[in-house]
Scaffold this motif. Structure first.
Motif, PDB file in Angstrom:
ATOM      1  N   TRP A  25       0.859  -1.587   0.279  1.00  0.00           N
ATOM      2  CA  TRP A  25      -0.345  -0.081   0.039  1.00  0.00           C
ATOM      3  C   TRP A  25       0.954   1.220  -0.107  1.00  0.00           C
ATOM      4  CZ3 TRP A  25      -0.988   4.531   2.963  1.00  0.00           C
ATOM      5  CH2 TRP A  25      -2.174   5.405   2.564  1.00  0.00           C
ATOM      6  N   ASN A  26       0.798   2.374  -1.110  1.00  0.00           N
ATOM      7  CA  ASN A  26       1.289   2.898  -1.215  1.00  0.00           C
ATOM      8  C   ASN A  26       0.335   4.553  -0.583  1.00  0.00           C
ATOM      9  OD1 ASN A  26       2.826   5.591  -0.648  1.00  0.00           O
ATOM     10  ND2 ASN A  26       4.961   4.268  -1.813  1.00  0.00           N
ATOM     11  N   ILE A  51      -4.669   4.861   5.723  1.00  0.00           N
ATOM     12  CA  ILE A  51      -4.338   3.658   4.848  1.00  0.00           C
ATOM     13  C   ILE A  51      -6.154   3.021   4.614  1.00  0.00           C
ATOM     14  CG2 ILE A  51      -3.953   1.072   4.559  1.00  0.00           C
ATOM     15  CD1 ILE A  51      -1.937   1.783   6.709  1.00  0.00           C
ATOM     16  N   LYS A  52      -6.417   3.186   3.263  1.00  0.00           N
ATOM     17  CA  LYS A  52      -7.602   2.371   3.200  1.00  0.00           C
ATOM     18  C   LYS A  52      -7.790   1.310   1.813  1.00  0.00           C
ATOM     19  CE  LYS A  52      -9.507   7.430   4.181  1.00  0.00           C
ATOM     20  NZ  LYS A  52      -9.994   8.063   2.992  1.00  0.00           N
ATOM     21  N   GLY A  53      -8.816   0.237   2.051  1.00  0.00           N
ATOM     22  CA  GLY A  53      -8.826  -0.424   0.905  1.00  0.00           C
ATOM     23  C   GLY A  53      -8.384  -2.007   1.142  1.00  0.00           C
ATOM     24  N   THR A  58      -3.309  -7.119   7.837  1.00  0.00           N
ATOM     25  CA  THR A  58      -2.687  -7.795   7.216  1.00  0.00           C
ATOM     26  C   THR A  58      -1.237  -7.469   6.890  1.00  0.00           C
ATOM     27  OG1 THR A  58      -3.671  -7.232   5.241  1.00  0.00           O
ATOM     28  CG2 THR A  58      -4.652  -9.092   6.012  1.00  0.00           C
ATOM     29  N   LEU A  59      -1.243  -6.643   7.443  1.00  0.00           N
ATOM     30  CA  LEU A  59       0.260  -5.586   7.297  1.00  0.00           C
ATOM     31  C   LEU A  59       1.764  -5.989   8.234  1.00  0.00           C
ATOM     32  CD1 LEU A  59      -1.144  -1.716   5.876  1.00  0.00           C
ATOM     33  CD2 LEU A  59      -0.087  -3.855   4.617  1.00  0.00           C
ATOM     34  N   LEU A  64       3.938  -1.761   8.523  1.00  0.00           N
ATOM     35  CA  LEU A  64       3.601   0.042   9.011  1.00  0.00           C
ATOM     36  C   LEU A  64       4.007   0.833   9.237  1.00  0.00           C
ATOM     37  CD1 LEU A  64       1.047  -2.328  11.050  1.00  0.00           C
ATOM     38  CD2 LEU A  64       0.285  -0.634   8.894  1.00  0.00           C
ATOM     39  N   LEU A  65       5.270   0.611   9.408  1.00  0.00           N
ATOM     40  CA  LEU A  65       6.362   1.602   9.921  1.00  0.00           C
ATOM     41  C   LEU A  65       6.881   2.354   8.917  1.00  0.00           C
ATOM     42  CD1 LEU A  65       8.796   3.348  11.686  1.00  0.00           C
ATOM     43  CD2 LEU A  65       9.587   1.164  11.521  1.00  0.00           C
ATOM     44  N   LEU A  66       7.722   1.898   7.672  1.00  0.00           N
ATOM     45  CA  LEU A  66       8.330   1.692   6.143  1.00  0.00           C
ATOM     46  C   LEU A  66       6.826   2.532   5.530  1.00  0.00           C
ATOM     47  CD1 LEU A  66       9.040  -1.315   4.944  1.00  0.00           C
ATOM     48  CD2 LEU A  66      10.750   0.505   5.307  1.00  0.00           C
ATOM     49  N   ILE A  67       5.543   2.601   5.808  1.00  0.00           N
ATOM     50  CA  ILE A  67       4.389   3.232   4.895  1.00  0.00           C
ATOM     51  C   ILE A  67       4.470   4.627   5.962  1.00  0.00           C
ATOM     52  CG2 ILE A  67       2.032   3.072   5.319  1.00  0.00           C
ATOM     53  CD1 ILE A  67       1.839  -0.044   4.269  1.00  0.00           C
TER      54      ILE A  67
END
Length: 242
Positions: A25-26, A51-53, A58-59, A64-67
């Motif tokens: 996700w980005n 964060i949507k969709g 599941t992450l 999560l940290l990289l996002i």
């Protein structure tokens, strides 16, 4: 810091954004996109960063940290008197960061990501803008690692090992002081002080004015440069003795 400043900062760093990561996700709406330009307030843009969709569960914790590190406002803490408060404001309500902090392996994930980074790569960067964006991103990770709850996820032995690795990273960054600046030293000193406190060891309480210590320990505001120097010297001494 006024919210309007986040507009300017996000647009500034969008021109020197890091390379796209292979994340599941980005941010579909970010500086430079039509979606972003159509939004008229910081609140709207912060909401667009949620964060949507995809189910957050599941992450992985690392994802999560990289996002979070790619959040359009992540580096804006630098415009705040207190970088701690600045980062909190920038990520306020961001569901990805909130989920990250809930993970029992949050500190482990942060360490794995941070200590894999080779800070000497700044030598290859083409300009000071890219260097600045890079340094602020990784100092932001250090601010995250300074969180008391995350530090308490480590055992005493793990804290000692963590400090040794953090000190090794500091020595590399200090070779590029023009890039990482005094804020890097201050954040590292802050983390060292926090870890010492978590192990029941007080470093500076008897040597500086109380208000100066409170400003540093609660808000990471260093009014006396001697405080940072003392903590870094104590840090070096600690690593040599352990």
């Amino acid at each position: 810091m006024r919210k309007i400043e986040l507009f300017v900062i996000a647009m500034l760093w969008s021109s020197v954004a890091s390379a796209q990561l292979s994340l599941r996700w980005n941010y579909p709406c970010k500086p430079g996109t039509e979606c972003w330009n159509a939004l008229t307030s910081v609140a709207e843009r912060q909401n667009a960063c949620q964060i949507k969709g995809i189910d957050l569960k599941t992450l992985s914790t690392e994802e999560l940290l990289l996002i979070t590190m790619e959040h359009p406002f992540f580096r804006s803490y630098v415009a705040h008197d207190s970088p701690l408060e600045g980062l909190g404001f920038a990520l306020e309500g961001f569901n990805g960061f909130e989920e990250f902090k809930r993970r029992p392996d949050a500190m482990k994930a942060a360490c794995e990501i941070y200590f894999k980074e080779d800070f000497s790569k700044v030598e290859a960067f083409p300009d000071s803008a890219e260097m600045g964006a890079y340094s602020l991103k990784w100092i932001g990770v250090e601010l995250i690692m300074s969180d008391k709850a995350l530090l308490n996820q480590m055992s005493s032995r793990e804290k000692t090992d963590f400090l040794k690795r953090l000190h090794a990273s500091l020595l590399i960054k200090q070779r590029y002081r023009d890039v990482f600046g005094g804020i890097s030293d201050a954040v590292t000193a802050y983390i060292f002080d926090k870890v010492m406190h978590s192990m029941g060891i007080e470093i500076v309480e008897s040597q500086f004015y109380a208000d100066g210590i409170v400003a540093f320990e609660e808000r990471l505001i260093a009014r006396d440069p001697g405080l940072i120097e003392l903590l870094l010297n104590k840090f070096t001494e600690y690593v040599k003795n352990h």
